[in-house]
Design an enzyme around this catalytic site. Sequence first.
Site, short mmCIF file in Angstrom:
data_model
loop_
_atom_site.label_atom_id
_atom_site.label_comp_id
_atom_site.label_asym_id
_atom_site.label_seq_id
_atom_site.Cartn_x
_atom_site.Cartn_y
_atom_site.Cartn_z
N ASN A 84 -8.43 4.15 -2.81
CA ASN A 84 -6.81 3.01 -2.65
C ASN A 84 -7.07 3.03 -1.12
OD1 ASN A 84 -5.76 2.99 -5.49
ND2 ASN A 84 -5.42 5.56 -4.58
N GLN A 91 -3.06 4.88 -0.77
CA GLN A 91 -3.95 6.02 -0.13
C GLN A 91 -2.89 6.92 0.80
OE1 GLN A 91 -6.45 4.35 3.14
NE2 GLN A 91 -7.50 6.47 2.74
N HIS A 97 -12.05 7.83 0.16
CA HIS A 97 -12.65 8.51 -0.34
C HIS A 97 -12.83 7.73 -2.43
CE1 HIS A 97 -8.16 9.63 -0.33
NE2 HIS A 97 -7.68 9.41 -1.20
#
Length: 132
Positions: A84, A91, A97
């Site tokens: 995301n 996100q 990540h």
Amino acid sequence: MCIFCKILNKEIPSYKIYEDEDFYAMLDISQATPGHTLVLPKKHITNIFDLPEDLASKLFVVVKKVSDMLKEKLGFNDLNILNNSGEVAGQTVMHLHIHIIPRYSKDEINLSPVEHEYNKELLEKVYAKITN
Ligand code: AMP
Ligand code: ZN
């Protein structure tokens, strides 16, 4: 300092499953499925748009390594890889990540984009924007 930087700084504990010079992988605190893992750069990088190309290529090698390791240890056959980037995309932690999400059955979670009807006009309009 962001929460993942605090984890990397050992101020907050985590379930580490892989580490090298540039990356860290740990279990996601909220396990979408058993083995749900996050791979992150050690350097604070917000999202895909801030990721330098040399780290980008290294990152996918780590994602592949960790995926194979999880598959071997946990015995699943299927997996989703997800990122995301940005708030609208979902996100919540603004430190890049990659989610690695083992899949055991079809109905445990739904990650598939909502399907829309085929629309030639829309498709060609966006295609023109991208290719012009
Ligand atoms: P995203 O929505 O893509 O930004 O994902 C953030 C993820 O970080 C979520 O799946 C959270 O469950 C996970 N998360 C938040 N805090 C921690 C933490 N302290 N340790 C491990 N995972 C975390
Ligand atoms: Zn950070």
